[in-house]
Write a protein that holds these residues in place. Structure first.
Motif, PDB file in Angstrom:
ATOM      1  N   ARG A  51      38.064  -9.190  -3.145  1.00  0.00           N
ATOM      2  CA  ARG A  51      38.400  -7.869  -4.116  1.00  0.00           C
ATOM      3  C   ARG A  51      39.876  -7.530  -3.692  1.00  0.00           C
ATOM      4  N   PHE A  53      24.285  -9.311  -6.525  1.00  0.00           N
ATOM      5  CA  PHE A  53      24.283  -9.539  -8.022  1.00  0.00           C
ATOM      6  C   PHE A  53      25.090 -10.608  -8.463  1.00  0.00           C
ATOM      7  N   CYS A  54      25.596 -11.471  -7.675  1.00  0.00           N
ATOM      8  CA  CYS A  54      26.270 -12.642  -8.150  1.00  0.00           C
ATOM      9  C   CYS A  54      25.765 -13.751  -8.596  1.00  0.00           C
ATOM     10  N   GLN A  65      31.694   0.831 -10.659  1.00  0.00           N
ATOM     11  CA  GLN A  65      30.473   0.025 -10.838  1.00  0.00           C
ATOM     12  C   GLN A  65      30.081  -0.528  -9.441  1.00  0.00           C
ATOM     13  N   LEU A  66      31.347  -0.993  -8.650  1.00  0.00           N
ATOM     14  CA  LEU A  66      30.958  -1.234  -7.048  1.00  0.00           C
ATOM     15  C   LEU A  66      30.374  -0.397  -6.394  1.00  0.00           C
ATOM     16  N   MET A  99      25.886  -1.829 -14.662  1.00  0.00           N
ATOM     17  CA  MET A  99      27.293  -1.522 -15.114  1.00  0.00           C
ATOM     18  C   MET A  99      27.068  -0.533 -16.121  1.00  0.00           C
ATOM     19  N   PHE A 112      35.720  -1.250 -12.613  1.00  0.00           N
ATOM     20  CA  PHE A 112      35.063  -1.773 -11.616  1.00  0.00           C
ATOM     21  C   PHE A 112      34.630  -1.180 -10.423  1.00  0.00           C
ATOM     22  N   TRP A 157      23.208  -7.258 -12.503  1.00  0.00           N
ATOM     23  CA  TRP A 157      24.618  -6.563 -12.697  1.00  0.00           C
ATOM     24  C   TRP A 157      24.962  -5.811 -13.950  1.00  0.00           C
ATOM     25  N   ALA A 178      26.747   0.025  -7.329  1.00  0.00           N
ATOM     26  CA  ALA A 178      25.950  -1.171  -7.020  1.00  0.00           C
ATOM     27  C   ALA A 178      25.508  -1.191  -5.570  1.00  0.00           C
ATOM     28  N   LYS A 207      37.423  -9.430  -9.174  1.00  0.00           N
ATOM     29  CA  LYS A 207      36.462  -8.610  -9.205  1.00  0.00           C
ATOM     30  C   LYS A 207      35.049  -9.105  -9.191  1.00  0.00           C
ATOM     31  N   PRO A 239      31.359  -8.880  -7.684  1.00  0.00           N
ATOM     32  CA  PRO A 239      30.279  -7.960  -7.329  1.00  0.00           C
ATOM     33  C   PRO A 239      29.462  -8.400  -5.940  1.00  0.00           C
ATOM     34  N   SER A 299      28.187  -6.063   1.724  1.00  0.00           N
ATOM     35  CA  SER A 299      29.763  -6.156   1.457  1.00  0.00           C
ATOM     36  C   SER A 299      30.474  -7.135   2.376  1.00  0.00           C
TER      37      SER A 299
END
Length: 117
Positions: free
Chosen positions: A33, A44-45, A6-7, A116, A3, A112, A10, A38, A40, A25
């Motif tokens: 987090r 991306f949410c 991936q973060l 990934m 993750f 997302w 992203a 976890k 994103p 962020s």
């Protein structure tokens, strides 16, 4: 891919698309987090996730501030304060979730699942 990787990827994608570091962020997502959720970046949410995060942080903080700054001295009931905070959080959450979806779509942010890979 883990993750955290991936973060990072992203975040890099969002920076390349022209997003500001502060918008990829937000603090509530960083706090989530830290406690092990976890989640994103908001771009991306899912829409509902962004609404819930808006309700959770803005509604709560706004309600507490209003309680100590005004409502307590005016004798406002806790029931009214809770409902007003919830309503305000819902409005804020809907606006922010809409903004995140609109800006992600406008700048061509991939899904997302694509990030990934």
């Amino acid at each position: 891919m883990k993750f955290e990787q991936q973060l990072d990827h992203a975040h890099q994608v969002l920076l390349e698309k022209g997003f500001l570091p502060s918008s990829i962020s937000p603090i509530i997502y960083r706090l989530a987090r830290r406690v092990g959720i976890k989640v994103p970046p908001p771009q991306f949410c899912a829409f509902a996730v962004n609404v819930l995060f808006g309700i959770a942080w803005f509604g709560t903080i706004w309600g507490v501030i209003m309680w100590f700054m005004q409502w307590r001295s005016l004798g406002v009931s806790v029931f009214y304060a809770f409902n007003a905070s919830l309503f305000t959080g819902v409005v804020f959450g809907l606006l922010m979730a809409s903004w995140y979806k609109f800006s992600a779509k406008r700048k061509g942010v991939p899904s997302w699942k694509e990030v990934m890979r």
